[in-house]
Write a protein that holds these residues in place. Structure first.
Motif, PDB file in Angstrom:
ATOM      1  N   ARG A  47      -2.531  -3.862  -6.133  1.00  0.00           N
ATOM      2  CA  ARG A  47      -3.708  -4.273  -4.586  1.00  0.00           C
ATOM      3  C   ARG A  47      -2.684  -3.936  -2.618  1.00  0.00           C
ATOM      4  O   ARG A  47      -3.688  -3.391  -2.286  1.00  0.00           O
ATOM      5  N   THR A  48      -2.037  -2.549  -3.134  1.00  0.00           N
ATOM      6  CA  THR A  48      -1.691  -2.344  -2.069  1.00  0.00           C
ATOM      7  C   THR A  48      -2.358  -0.862  -1.835  1.00  0.00           C
ATOM      8  O   THR A  48      -3.327  -0.782  -0.639  1.00  0.00           O
ATOM      9  N   ASN A  49      -3.324  -0.519  -3.083  1.00  0.00           N
ATOM     10  CA  ASN A  49      -4.314   0.112  -2.978  1.00  0.00           C
ATOM     11  C   ASN A  49      -5.759  -0.076  -2.406  1.00  0.00           C
ATOM     12  O   ASN A  49      -6.620   0.723  -1.443  1.00  0.00           O
ATOM     13  N   LEU A  50      -5.860  -1.410  -2.765  1.00  0.00           N
ATOM     14  CA  LEU A  50      -7.627  -1.983  -2.766  1.00  0.00           C
ATOM     15  C   LEU A  50      -6.983  -2.244  -1.068  1.00  0.00           C
ATOM     16  O   LEU A  50      -8.114  -2.063  -0.516  1.00  0.00           O
ATOM     17  N   ALA A  51      -5.858  -2.977  -1.078  1.00  0.00           N
ATOM     18  CA  ALA A  51      -5.567  -2.905   0.989  1.00  0.00           C
ATOM     19  C   ALA A  51      -6.253  -1.508   1.830  1.00  0.00           C
ATOM     20  O   ALA A  51      -6.579  -2.302   2.453  1.00  0.00           O
ATOM     21  N   GLU A  52      -5.491  -1.043   1.185  1.00  0.00           N
ATOM     22  CA  GLU A  52      -5.670   0.421   2.134  1.00  0.00           C
ATOM     23  C   GLU A  52      -7.104   1.043   2.318  1.00  0.00           C
ATOM     24  O   GLU A  52      -7.720   0.925   3.030  1.00  0.00           O
ATOM     25  N   SER A  53      -7.509   0.880   1.022  1.00  0.00           N
ATOM     26  CA  SER A  53      -8.802   1.016   0.953  1.00  0.00           C
ATOM     27  C   SER A  53      -9.921   0.462   1.913  1.00  0.00           C
ATOM     28  O   SER A  53     -11.486   1.058   2.509  1.00  0.00           O
ATOM     29  N   LEU A  54      -9.564  -0.891   2.124  1.00  0.00           N
ATOM     30  CA  LEU A  54     -10.596  -1.960   2.714  1.00  0.00           C
ATOM     31  C   LEU A  54     -10.691  -1.828   4.735  1.00  0.00           C
ATOM     32  O   LEU A  54     -11.912  -1.558   4.769  1.00  0.00           O
ATOM     33  N   ARG A  55      -9.622  -0.693   4.366  1.00  0.00           N
ATOM     34  CA  ARG A  55      -9.964  -0.133   5.922  1.00  0.00           C
ATOM     35  C   ARG A  55     -10.591   1.212   6.578  1.00  0.00           C
ATOM     36  O   ARG A  55     -10.726   1.838   7.424  1.00  0.00           O
ATOM     37  N   LYS A  56     -11.119   1.721   4.785  1.00  0.00           N
ATOM     38  CA  LYS A  56     -11.168   3.503   5.046  1.00  0.00           C
ATOM     39  C   LYS A  56     -12.851   2.992   4.383  1.00  0.00           C
ATOM     40  O   LYS A  56     -14.009   3.504   5.096  1.00  0.00           O
ATOM     41  N   GLY A  57     -12.945   3.042   3.643  1.00  0.00           N
ATOM     42  CA  GLY A  57     -14.221   3.117   2.520  1.00  0.00           C
ATOM     43  C   GLY A  57     -14.498   1.725   1.499  1.00  0.00           C
ATOM     44  O   GLY A  57     -13.704   2.865   0.090  1.00  0.00           O
ATOM     45  N   PRO A  58     -13.983   0.728   1.144  1.00  0.00           N
ATOM     46  CA  PRO A  58     -13.762   0.561   0.451  1.00  0.00           C
ATOM     47  C   PRO A  58     -14.763   0.106  -1.074  1.00  0.00           C
ATOM     48  O   PRO A  58     -15.393   0.684  -1.218  1.00  0.00           O
ATOM     49  N   TYR A  59     -13.737  -0.586  -1.865  1.00  0.00           N
ATOM     50  CA  TYR A  59     -13.610  -0.183  -3.411  1.00  0.00           C
ATOM     51  C   TYR A  59     -13.756  -1.816  -3.474  1.00  0.00           C
ATOM     52  O   TYR A  59     -13.679  -2.754  -3.226  1.00  0.00           O
ATOM     53  N   MET A  65      -6.639  -9.826  -8.975  1.00  0.00           N
ATOM     54  CA  MET A  65      -7.507  -9.277  -7.711  1.00  0.00           C
ATOM     55  C   MET A  65      -9.268  -9.217  -8.026  1.00  0.00           C
ATOM     56  O   MET A  65      -9.673  -9.100  -8.645  1.00  0.00           O
ATOM     57  N   ASP A  66      -9.686  -9.415  -6.422  1.00  0.00           N
ATOM     58  CA  ASP A  66     -10.548  -9.003  -5.647  1.00  0.00           C
ATOM     59  C   ASP A  66     -10.405  -8.321  -5.586  1.00  0.00           C
ATOM     60  O   ASP A  66      -9.664  -7.481  -4.868  1.00  0.00           O
ATOM     61  N   TYR A  67     -11.865  -7.979  -4.841  1.00  0.00           N
ATOM     62  CA  TYR A  67     -12.190  -6.547  -3.912  1.00  0.00           C
ATOM     63  C   TYR A  67     -11.751  -6.948  -2.416  1.00  0.00           C
ATOM     64  O   TYR A  67     -11.279  -5.927  -1.928  1.00  0.00           O
ATOM     65  N   MET A  68     -11.075  -8.132  -2.165  1.00  0.00           N
ATOM     66  CA  MET A  68     -10.653  -8.406  -0.972  1.00  0.00           C
ATOM     67  C   MET A  68      -8.823  -7.741  -0.969  1.00  0.00           C
ATOM     68  O   MET A  68      -8.678  -8.380   0.173  1.00  0.00           O
ATOM     69  N   MET A  85      -4.088 -11.320  -4.316  1.00  0.00           N
ATOM     70  CA  MET A  85      -3.250 -10.904  -5.770  1.00  0.00           C
ATOM     71  C   MET A  85      -3.128 -12.741  -6.327  1.00  0.00           C
ATOM     72  O   MET A  85      -1.954 -12.643  -5.623  1.00  0.00           O
ATOM     73  N   GLN A  86      -3.027 -12.613  -7.392  1.00  0.00           N
ATOM     74  CA  GLN A  86      -2.303 -13.814  -7.869  1.00  0.00           C
ATOM     75  C   GLN A  86      -1.282 -13.553  -9.483  1.00  0.00           C
ATOM     76  O   GLN A  86      -2.543 -13.483 -10.004  1.00  0.00           O
ATOM     77  N   LYS A  87      -0.654 -13.655  -9.513  1.00  0.00           N
ATOM     78  CA  LYS A  87      -0.713 -14.311 -10.509  1.00  0.00           C
ATOM     79  C   LYS A  87      -1.170 -15.658 -11.469  1.00  0.00           C
ATOM     80  O   LYS A  87      -0.389 -16.404 -11.382  1.00  0.00           O
ATOM     81  N   VAL A  88      -1.607 -15.314 -12.974  1.00  0.00           N
ATOM     82  CA  VAL A  88      -2.530 -16.470 -12.829  1.00  0.00           C
ATOM     83  C   VAL A  88      -1.768 -16.585 -14.527  1.00  0.00           C
ATOM     84  O   VAL A  88      -1.539 -15.107 -15.275  1.00  0.00           O
ATOM     85  N   ASN A  89      -2.240 -17.898 -15.385  1.00  0.00           N
ATOM     86  CA  ASN A  89      -2.446 -17.989 -17.273  1.00  0.00           C
ATOM     87  C   ASN A  89      -3.652 -17.615 -17.257  1.00  0.00           C
ATOM     88  O   ASN A  89      -3.636 -17.068 -18.720  1.00  0.00           O
ATOM     89  N   SER A  90      -4.559 -17.639 -16.870  1.00  0.00           N
ATOM     90  CA  SER A  90      -6.026 -17.554 -17.263  1.00  0.00           C
ATOM     91  C   SER A  90      -6.559 -16.939 -15.680  1.00  0.00           C
ATOM     92  O   SER A  90      -6.475 -18.015 -14.876  1.00  0.00           O
ATOM     93  N   GLY A  91      -8.059 -16.626 -15.918  1.00  0.00           N
ATOM     94  CA  GLY A  91      -8.550 -15.694 -14.909  1.00  0.00           C
ATOM     95  C   GLY A  91      -9.904 -14.836 -15.751  1.00  0.00           C
ATOM     96  O   GLY A  91      -9.860 -14.768 -16.347  1.00  0.00           O
ATOM     97  N   GLY A  92     -10.860 -14.924 -14.779  1.00  0.00           N
ATOM     98  CA  GLY A  92     -12.231 -14.619 -15.097  1.00  0.00           C
ATOM     99  C   GLY A  92     -12.726 -14.142 -13.445  1.00  0.00           C
ATOM    100  O   GLY A  92     -13.041 -14.593 -12.490  1.00  0.00           O
TER     101      GLY A  92
END
Length: 139
Positions: A85-97, A118-121, A124-131
């Motif tokens: 999540r930290t790497n995603l957040a840092e990349s938002l300011r440079k050249g987002p993934y 986790m989403d592209y923004m 992050m959330q701990k979940v029991n199910s996700g998609g």
């Protein structure tokens, strides 16, 4: 559209992905691997542009291995999710993934499985199910 979904139970996690690579209405590949083994007990499923997914997952996998070699211990699932999540957040300011991630793992020291959404923004959330993608409608 990508299909990723996952759920956790008592000491297990199930991660499901499709294998189709689609660009608008054109099917480019039907054997695309959308999961990445981070280590022996952690798995990351990604959706988004294929270049972003490949580069970002390999970057996270390599840095987790580097951490293990430098410190002599593996990251927990929560620590791996926070690092991602930290790497995603840092990349938002440079050249987002533009990657959406489901990270599942088993921690032997606490004897439980966990799943992180986790989403592209970089939320992050701990979940029991996700998609993500079309699979997100079923969770």
């Amino acid at each position: 559209m990508d299909v990723l979904f996952a759920f956790v139970g008592d000491k297990f996690a199930v991660v499901v992905t499709d294998t189709t690579s689609v660009q608008q209405i054109i099917i480019q590949k039907d054997d695309m691997e959308k999961t990445m083994d981070l280590d022996s007990h952690k798995l990351m499923a990604l959706s988004g542009p294929k270049g972003d997914c490949t580069y970002f997952s390999e970057y996270i996998q390599a840095n987790m291995k580097l951490y293990e070699l430098k410190n002599g211990c593996k990251l927990s699932t929560h620590a791996a999710a926070s690092f991602t999540r930290t790497n995603l957040a840092e990349s938002l300011r440079k050249g987002p993934y533009q990657v959406n991630i489901l990270l599942a793992g088993y921690d032997a020291d606490v004897d439980e499985c966990s799943l992180y959404f986790m989403d592209y923004m970089a939320s992050m959330q701990k979940v029991n199910s996700g998609g993500h993608g079309d699979g997100g409608m079923f969770c």
